[in-house]
Design a protein around this motif. Structure first.
Motif, mmCIF file in Angstrom:
data_model
loop_
_atom_site.group_PDB
_atom_site.id
_atom_site.type_symbol
_atom_site.label_atom_id
_atom_site.label_comp_id
_atom_site.label_asym_id
_atom_site.label_seq_id
_atom_site.Cartn_x
_atom_site.Cartn_y
_atom_site.Cartn_z
ATOM 1 N N ASP A 98 -1.093 -9.137 -5.298
ATOM 2 C CA ASP A 98 -2.352 -8.442 -5.143
ATOM 3 C C ASP A 98 -2.130 -7.281 -5.479
ATOM 4 O O ASP A 98 -1.407 -6.033 -4.883
ATOM 5 C CB ASP A 98 -2.482 -8.343 -3.515
ATOM 6 C CG ASP A 98 -3.680 -7.616 -3.003
ATOM 7 O OD1 ASP A 98 -4.409 -7.428 -3.924
ATOM 8 O OD2 ASP A 98 -3.810 -7.145 -1.617
ATOM 9 N N SER A 99 -2.929 -6.779 -6.553
ATOM 10 C CA SER A 99 -2.864 -5.579 -7.243
ATOM 11 C C SER A 99 -4.314 -4.715 -6.927
ATOM 12 O O SER A 99 -4.860 -4.045 -7.701
ATOM 13 C CB SER A 99 -2.701 -5.578 -8.717
ATOM 14 O OG SER A 99 -1.686 -6.283 -9.021
ATOM 15 N N GLY A 100 -4.517 -4.851 -5.596
ATOM 16 C CA GLY A 100 -5.891 -4.156 -5.446
ATOM 17 C C GLY A 100 -6.976 -5.114 -5.392
ATOM 18 O O GLY A 100 -8.188 -4.584 -4.551
ATOM 19 N N TYR A 101 -6.836 -6.238 -5.553
ATOM 20 C CA TYR A 101 -8.074 -7.045 -5.857
ATOM 21 C C TYR A 101 -8.671 -7.356 -4.515
ATOM 22 O O TYR A 101 -9.684 -7.443 -4.357
ATOM 23 C CB TYR A 101 -7.699 -8.383 -6.400
ATOM 24 C CG TYR A 101 -7.258 -8.280 -7.824
ATOM 25 C CD1 TYR A 101 -8.187 -7.888 -8.749
ATOM 26 C CD2 TYR A 101 -6.192 -8.666 -8.644
ATOM 27 C CE1 TYR A 101 -7.992 -7.650 -10.306
ATOM 28 C CE2 TYR A 101 -5.681 -8.495 -9.652
ATOM 29 C CZ TYR A 101 -6.557 -7.917 -10.566
ATOM 30 O OH TYR A 101 -6.199 -7.877 -11.953
ATOM 31 N N LEU A 102 -7.855 -7.795 -3.624
ATOM 32 C CA LEU A 102 -8.459 -8.255 -2.071
ATOM 33 C C LEU A 102 -9.406 -6.883 -1.401
ATOM 34 O O LEU A 102 -10.402 -7.069 -0.953
ATOM 35 C CB LEU A 102 -7.290 -8.615 -1.275
ATOM 36 C CG LEU A 102 -6.571 -9.711 -1.440
ATOM 37 C CD1 LEU A 102 -5.660 -10.128 -0.469
ATOM 38 C CD2 LEU A 102 -7.498 -11.079 -1.537
#
Length: 223
Positions: free
Chosen positions: A186-190
């Motif tokens: 999770d690279s900030g997508y969520l």
């Protein structure tokens, strides 16, 4: 609404039985993990509340056993405060985690949310919050009667939350649901997709009341 409480603290169980019975719950209790599994199999409770530190099978073992045959919502009420314990319980199949000591009003609110989830998973095809209606059968969302355009990824995120109203959905669950693998980073997508959902579905996106973030854990849809 039948509620099973599994806890080896008799004073805690007695206090909860009195309070929850006064709020309309049909309470049964077990003092250890093995008894909890047996009572659940016999009585098929609507909601299960359990502690982690119990004799004759601890809470994690009980959750694994229950999830082999029941989808009844499980709420962990435990004195363990570490995030690792919470993640382990949620990954095992628990729907929510409340830390002791707790405020009874908060516990009642969590139980109401899980009760609504139990009813929703019994066949309801729509979930409503605020002026939004999520139609799980038609895969659409409307706000104040007007259809909201959602990207496929936004819909998958909303759909997963709507199928578990009131429950804490971990980041790992969402990553697996949306991208098909819990190994995806999770690279900030969520956060990005949640921000977009709030802009489209919350009255005040900067102060959400339905699409909530549980810091360090995941997200929760509050009806």
């Amino acid at each position: 609404m039948k509620l099973l409480i599994a806890d080896d603290d008799p004073q805690m169980v007695r206090a909860l039985r009195i309070t929850l019975s006064a709020h309309g719950y049909d309470v049964v209790s077990a003092g250890d993990g093995a008894a909890a599994i047996a009572l659940a199999a016999q009585g098929h409770p609507d909601v299960i509340m359990l502690d982690l530190g119990m004799p004759r099978l601890d809470g994690i073992e009980v959750i694994h056993a229950l999830r082999g045959w029941t989808n009844a919502p499980i709420i962990v009420v435990s004195g363990r405060t570490g995030s690792a314990d919470k993640v382990e319980a949620l990954d095992a199949g628990a729907d929510d985690f409340v830390t002791k000591p707790f405020q009874i009003d908060e516990l009642l609110a969590r139980l109401r949310a899980l009760s609504r989830r139990s009813l929703a998973t019994g066949g309801e095809s729509t979930v409503g919050f605020g002026d939004v209606v999520v139609d799980l059968a038609d895969k659409t969302a409307t706000r104040a009667g007007t259809r909201v355009h959602l990207t496929p990824t936004e819909w998958r995120m909303l759909e997963h939350l709507a199928r578990h109203p009131g429950a804490l959905v971990t980041r790992q669950d969402l990553l697996k649901e949306i991208w098909g693998s819990e190994q995806v980073s999770d690279s900030g997508y969520l956060r990005l997709y949640m921000s977009q959902l709030r802009k489209k579905l919350e009255r005040e996106p900067s102060a959400p009341v339905h699409l909530l973030t549980e810091s360090g854990m995941g997200y929760r849809l509050v009806l």
